[in-house]
Enzyme design. Structure first.
Site, PDB file in Angstrom:
ATOM      1  N   GLY B  39     -91.392 114.662  23.320  1.00 13.93           N
ATOM      2  CA  GLY B  39     -90.585 114.109  22.227  1.00 13.93           C
ATOM      3  C   GLY B  39     -89.104 114.226  22.530  1.00 13.93           C
ATOM      4  N   LEU B  42     -83.995 114.686  17.887  1.00 13.50           N
ATOM      5  CA  LEU B  42     -82.920 115.678  17.928  1.00 13.50           C
ATOM      6  C   LEU B  42     -83.383 116.978  18.562  1.00 13.50           C
ATOM      7  CD1 LEU B  42     -81.138 115.187  14.505  1.00 13.50           C
ATOM      8  CD2 LEU B  42     -80.345 114.521  16.774  1.00 13.50           C
ATOM      9  N   HIS B 265     -89.539 111.567  -1.355  1.00 17.88           N
ATOM     10  CA  HIS B 265     -88.137 111.296  -1.645  1.00 17.88           C
ATOM     11  C   HIS B 265     -88.033 110.343  -2.830  1.00 17.88           C
ATOM     12  CE1 HIS B 265     -83.989 110.177  -1.063  1.00 17.88           C
ATOM     13  NE2 HIS B 265     -83.867 111.078  -0.118  1.00 17.88           N
ATOM     14  N   SER B 283     -80.336 106.157   0.555  1.00 15.71           N
ATOM     15  CA  SER B 283     -79.794 107.513   0.649  1.00 15.71           C
ATOM     16  C   SER B 283     -79.676 108.193  -0.713  1.00 15.71           C
ATOM     17  CB  SER B 283     -78.420 107.476   1.301  1.00 15.71           C
ATOM     18  OG  SER B 283     -77.825 108.742   1.182  1.00 15.71           O
ATOM     19  N   ARG B 329     -84.968 116.716  -5.068  1.00 14.98           N
ATOM     20  CA  ARG B 329     -85.837 115.581  -4.754  1.00 14.98           C
ATOM     21  C   ARG B 329     -87.206 115.670  -5.425  1.00 14.98           C
ATOM     22  NH1 ARG B 329     -84.478 114.939   1.723  1.00 14.98           N
ATOM     23  NH2 ARG B 329     -82.404 114.085   1.397  1.00 14.98           N
TER      24      ARG B 329
END
Lengths: 250, 637
Positions: B39, B42, B265, B283, B329
C-alpha cells in the site's frame, strides 16, 4: 429523471500487442443522474450477465482527485465538460439517442494495456528524475521557520493541483507531457524549499520526459483546455525559462 | 494473552524513553534486511520512504497504476497538529485528550498520546517537502477549527489536503525509488501472507497486468492497506479500496480489532438510485455555516424554498442547543437517520435532509460563502445538477472510515510476529469514533515517525536471519492457495455478477450493522451473510482468464473477502452490548435516545481470532486502563 438510451462505440483491445478496434453496444434505460462511469458499470454488468468480458477501464476514487480515470469521449479527454474528470461527468450532459465514442488515451509513451487502460508509468519515472525536495524524515525545521507569502503559496498550489491523469498528453497532437512536467517544476521552483535543487531538477525532469518519448510542446494550449484541474499553460513558459536559466548557470 | 507492550513510566514520557531505549540496527545490518510494504497511501508511502532513507531494503506494492493514486488522496478537510501556532491554548495534552474523548474512551492512552506528540513533526516534514499548506499574508501557516473542537489546530491545503500530503509522501518515495532503495511494484495485488515458523516472511502477489503470481521474501511485512468501508458496497471509499490484505493476515493469525467500529459521516450526497457506485463526501466544514433542517410535517413534498420558516425543524439546533449543527459526526448522522426513519426525510428517496446556506449568505454575503465553500458547491452542482447558492443541499450520512482494523501492539505489530499494520488498516488510535482531520495525522504519524523506530525492536533480533529462498514450502502452499481460489472463481459456472452480490452484502450490512444496531437484526444478519457466502461461491460468474489483466477477477476476490469480514463485523457488533462512538446499540440508550456507554462491562478492545473455516472466531480482550483521563459520558446538549 428522464430515461435515456445510448449507442456506445468503445475501443476494445485484448493486450498491448493485439490489434484493437471499435465495437458498438447499445445501453437502454439509463438515468440522467448517473455518472459516466456508472453508465459503463451498467454496460459491464450486462456484458458479464451474458458471459462477455466487460470493458476494462481505469478508475478509483470517482471524486475527481486520484487521476486514475482516463478516457477520450467523443474526441475529448475526459469528455465535453471543462474542468471535469470522466468520473465527475454525468449523463445529464448527453441526449437520448446519442452515439458516444470512447477511446483510451492515445500516445506512444502510454501503451494500451487493455481496452481503455494505458500504462502511465512514464509519469512516475519523470517524478523520480527530480520531482521532489531531498529532505529525509526527521530533518525538517519548524514549519513556520520557512515563511512563504500567500501569493507565492497560492501560485505554487495552482500548479500542485495536477492529478497526473495524463489528459494533457492525450490532448496534445505531439503527445507532449509539458504541462504535467511544468506543473511540478513550477511548484517547486516557486517555493523556497525547492531552491537548492532547482537547476538539476528541471534538467533531470526534462531529460526524462524526452527519453520517455513525449513530443515537443505545440504551443496550441490544447492541454490547458482539456486539463480537468485547469492548470495554466503559463507554467510551460515558466518551465522553459527555468530550463534555460539552469543551462546558463551551467 | 494479548500483550500491548506499552512502555512503563508516566504517559508523557513513555515515547521519549522508548525511543532512547529501543535497540538500534547498525547500518551494515540494515542493508541486509528486506522490508515489504503493501500500500502506498499516506501510511505506506511515508513508511517506505522513511525506512529506505534509514538504509533498509524496501519493496513496495500497490494495486493502482501509480503509488500516487492511493485513496488518502481524496481527503479534503485537513490534518491536526498540536502546534499552538494560533496561541489559543492548544497543547499535546489537549490533542491527546480530545482524541481519547472523541473516540468515546475505547482507545489506548499510550498510543494516542504518542500520536499527539509526533503531530507537530508531521507538519514540519510536509512543509519541508514543499506541500503548499494554506498561509497567512505574513507567510506563516494558517489554521482552522474543525470537528467542533475549541482550538484551531487543523492545517489544510484548500479542500485537497489529502492530495497534497500524499503527493509529498509520493515525492519522498519517488526519490528513494530513484536511488534504488525502494523497488516499486505498481499494479500488483497482495493475495497472501507467507508465515514461516510463526513469523511473517513474505507475500504472494499477483501482477495485475500479466496475471503472473510472484513470491517476495521480507524479514518483515508492513500492511498499509487502508480501511474496509466498501463492505457496505456504497461508501465514500475509492472503488478499489478493499480488505483483502488485512483479511489474509487475519486468516494467518493476526487478530482483528473492533471490526464493528465504523464511522458514518453525516454530510454526503444522498443515494440517487440503484445504479449508484459510490458516495461523495461533502466536507464537514460545511456545517460551520450551513443549517440542517427537515420540514416539520411528515411527507411534505413542497420545494424547500416554498416551506416557510415556521414549518422547518432545525432538529440539531433543537436537540443539541450547545453544539447545534456542530455536534460530532456520529451524533449528527444518527439524528438525520432518526428524522428520515420517522418520515420527515426529503427528496425523491426521502432519505435526505437539507443543509441550507440561506442564512449564511444573508449574514456573510455570497462572496464570503463562495470563498469558503466555492469548490464544494461546484462539486455538488456537478453531481446533482442543483445550485446550493439558491436551493438547499440535500445530504445524508454515508460510510466513510473504519476505526476497527488489525489489532496491533505499541510497536504497531500484529499478533503475527514480523507483521505490522499502519494507518487506517490498524485499529489503534481512534477508538469508537474518529475526529475530523485525524486520519491524515495518524497515517503520517505511523509512517514517518512511529514505525521506522518500532520496527527496529523486531528487526534488531532478526539480523542473523538470512534471506529465505522463495521455493520454501510455505511459499509453495500460499501461492497454490491463491491460484486455486482464482481458478475456482473463473471456472464457477454461475450466473450472478460480482457486482450484484456485493450490492446484496452492502444492503445487509447497511440495514443491520449501520447507524443503529440491535440484537434481533444482528442475529439474523449472521445467517443472511452466511447464506450470501454460499450463494457467492455457487452462483458467481467471473469472465475472462487469470493470465491477463482482468479487473472482474480482482473484484471477485475482494468481494469474497468482504463477505467474510461482514460476518465478523456483525459478530463484533452483537458482542458489544453497549453504545459507544459510531457503534449504536438500540438496547443501550438514554431516555432521550442518546448513546449510553457501559464502562463497567465494555472498557476493552475486542481482538478477534480466526479459528478455521467451519468454527466461530474467538473474541479476546485487551482491557483498557485510563490512568490520565477520567471517563465521562459525552454530552453535546
Amino acid at each position: 429523471m428522464a430515461e435515456m438510451n445510448l449507442t456506445l462505440k468503445i475501443w476494445r483491445q485484448d493486450g498491448p500487442n493485439d490489434p484493437g478496434g471499435f465495437k458498438s453496444y447499445t445501453v437502454n434505460g439509463l438515468n440522467t443522474h448517473m455518472s459516466f462511469l456508472e453508465m459503463l458499470d451498467v454496460l459491464n454488468e450486462k456484458l458479464v450477465n451474458t458471459g462477455d468480458e466487460p470493458v476494462a477501464f481505469d478508475h478509483d476514487c470517482r471524486e475527481g482527485i486520484c487521476g486514475m480515470c482516463s478516457m477520450v469521449i467523443n474526441g475529448r479527454p475526459h469528455g465535453p465538460l471543462e474542468g471535469t474528470t470522466t468520473c465527475q461527468l454525468h449523463m445529464r450532459h448527453f441526449n437520448d439517442g446519442d452515439t458516444v465514442t470512447i477511446e483510451p488515451w492515445r500516445a506512444k509513451p502510454f501503451p494500451i494495456l487493455k481496452d481503455l487502460i494505458v500504462d502511465r508509468t512514464p509519469f512516475d519515472r519523470i517524478i523520480q528524475a527530480g520531482g521532489f525536495v531531498s529532505v529525509n524524515t526527521g530533518s525538517a525545521p519548524d514549519g513556520n521557520a520557512i515563511p512563504i507569502g500567500k501569493e507565492i503559496s497560492d501560485e505554487a498550489f495552482d500548479a500542485a493541483a495536477c492529478i497526473g491523469c495524463g489528459a494533457c498528453v492525450a490532448a496534445c497532437k505531439n503527445a507532449s507531457a509539458s504541462l504535467f512536467v511544468a506543473a511540478k517544476i513550477s511548484q517547486l521552483a516557486l517555493l523556497p524549499q525547492g531552491q537548492p535543487e532547482r537547476e538539476e531538477r528541471v534538467v533531470g525532469m526534462v531529460k526524462q520526459m524526452d527519453d520517455e518519448g513525449f513530443g515537443h510542446c505545440t504551443n496550441t494550449g490544447a492541454c490547458e483546455a482539456e486539463c480537468p484541474k485547469e492548470i495554466s499553460v503559463d507554467y510551460i513558459r515558466k518551465m522553459n525559462w527555468e530550463f534555460h536559466r539552469a543551462n546558463v548557470k551551467g | 494473552m494479548l500483550n500491548s507492550r506499552i512502555p512503563d513510566g508516566p504517559l508523557a514520557e513513555k515515547w521519549t524513553k522508548y525511543k532512547s531505549k529501543v535497540p538500534l540496527v547498525s547500518p551494515a545490518n540494515k542493508r541486509r534486511l528486506d522490508v515489504i510494504v503493501i500500500g502506498t497511501g499516506l501510511a505506506g508511502a511515508s513508511a517506505a520512504s522513511s525506512m529506505a532513507e534509514m538504509g533498509y531494503n524496501v519493496k513496495t506494492f500497490c494495486f493502482q497504476d501509480s503509488p500516487r493514486r492511493a485513496h488518502s488522496i481524496a481527503a479534503q478537510g485537513g490534518i491536526n497538529a498540536a502546534k499552538n501556532y494560533q496561541n489559543d491554548g492548544d497543547s499535546v495534552y489537549r490533542l491527546f485528550y480530545d482524541t481519547i474523548k472523541g473516540g468515546d474512551y475505547r482507545s489506548r492512552e499510550a498510543n494516542v498520546h504518542r500520536l499527539a506528540e509526533v503531530s507537530s513533526n508531521i507538519i514540519d516534514q510536509c512543509v519541508a517537502q514543499g506541500v503548499p499548506f494554506a498561509r497567512e499574508y505574513g507567510g506563516t501557516l494558517d489554521n482552522r477549527s474543525f470537528g467542533g473542537v475549541q482550538v484551531s489546530r487543523t492545517f489544510y491545503a484548500r479542500g485537497q489536503t489529502g492530495q497534497q500530503l500524499l503527493l509529498g509522501a509520493y515525492s519522498a518515495l519517488s526519490r528513494q525509488i530513484a536511488k534504488g532503495n525502494v523497488t516499486m511494484y505498481n499494479r500488483h495485488e497482495m493475495l497472501d501472507i507467507v508465515v514461516i515458523d510463526g513469523k511473517a516472511r513474505g507475500v504472494i502477489v499477483r501482477n495485475l497486468i500479466t496475471g503472473e503470481y510472484e513470491r517476495h521474501f521480507g524479514h518483515a511485512v508492513v500492511l498499509a492497506t487502508g480501511g474496509y468501508g466498501n463492505v457496505f458496497y456504497l461508501s465514500t471509499n475509492a472503488m478499489g479500496s478493499n480488505v483483502t490484505a488485512a483479511w489474509k493476515a487475519y486468516k494467518k493469525g493476526a487478530m482483528f480489532g473492533n471490526p464493528c467500529f465504523t464511522q458514518i459521516h453525516p454530510t454526503c450526497i444522498p443515494v440517487s438510485g440503484e445504479y449508484q457506485s459510490k458516495l461523495t463526501l461533502m466536507s464537514e466544514s460545511l456545517r460551520n455555516d450551513g443549517r440542517i433542517w427537515v420540514p416539520n410535517k411528515k411527507g411534505d413534498d413542497r420545494r424547500p424554498l416554498d416551506i416557510p420558516e415556521d414549518e422547518r425543524d432545525y432538529y440539531l439546533e433543537r436537540r443539541y442547543p450547545a453544539f447545534g449543527n456542530l455536534v460530532p459526526r456520529d451524533v449528527a448522522s444518527r439524528a438525520a437517520k432518526e428524522r428520515c426513519d420517522t418520515g420527515f426525510g426529503v427528496g425523491p428517496t426521502k432519505l435526505a435532509v437539507y443543509l441550507d446556506f440561506k442564512d449564511a449568505i444573508k449574514r456573510l454575503g455570497q462572496d464570503v460563502v463562495s470563498a469558503r465553500y466555492g469548490n464544494l458547491f461546484e462539486m455538488y452542482e456537478k453531481i446533482t445538477g442543483d445550485d446550493p447558492y439558491t436551493t438547499p443541499m440535500r445530504i445524508y450520512p454515508a460510510v466513510h472510515y473504519t476505526m476497527g482494523g488489525l489489532w496491533v501492539d505499541y510497536n504497531l505489530m500484529t499478533t503475527v510476529p514480523g507483521l505490522f499494520a499502519i494507518g487506517e488498516c490498524n485499529f489503534s488510535d481512534h477508538g469508537a469514533n474518529r475526529l475530523g482531520a485525524s486520519a491524515l495525522m495518524q497515517g503520517l504519524a505511523d509512517g514517518y515517525f512511529v514505525l521506522p523506530y518500532t520496527i527496529g525492536e523486531y528487526l534488531s533480533n532478526d539480523i542473523r536471519t538470512p534471506t529465505i529462498p522463495t521455493d520454501h514450502e510455505e511459499f509453495d502452499k500460499a501461492e497454490k492457495d491463491a491460484r486455486d481460489r482464482n481458478d475456482r472463481l473463473l471456472n464457477n459456472d454461475g450466473s450472478r455478477s460480482v457486482e450484484s452480490l456485493h450490492r446484496d452484502l452492502g444492503h445487509i450490512m447497511w440495514e443491520n450493522c449501520g447507524m443503529a444496531r440491535n440484537e434481533i437484526n444482528l442475529t439474523s444478519a449472521i445467517s443472511e451473510i452466511q447464506s450470501l457466502k454460499r450463494d457467492f461461491w455457487d452462483k458467481v460468474s467471473v469472465p475472462g482468464r487469470d493470465d491477463v489483466l482482468n479487473p472482474e477477477l480482482e473484484k471477485a476476490g475482494r468481494v469474497a473477502d468482504f463477505i467474510e469480514l461482514g460476518e465478523l463485523m456483525v459478530r463484533d457488533a452483537l458482542d458489544r452490548r453497549e453504545s459507544c462512538g459510531g457503534h449504536f446499540r438500540e438496547e443501550s440508550q438514554t431516555e432521550e435516545g442518546e448513546a449510553k456507554r457501559d464502562d463497567e462491562n465494555f472498557t476493552f478492545s475486542s481482538a478477534w481470532e480466526y479459528t478455521g473455516e467451519e468454527t466461530e472466531p474467538t473474541r479476546n480482550k485487551e482491557e483498557l486502563t485510563f490512568d490520565t483521563v477520567q471517563l465521562t459520558q459525552r454530552s453535546y446538549k
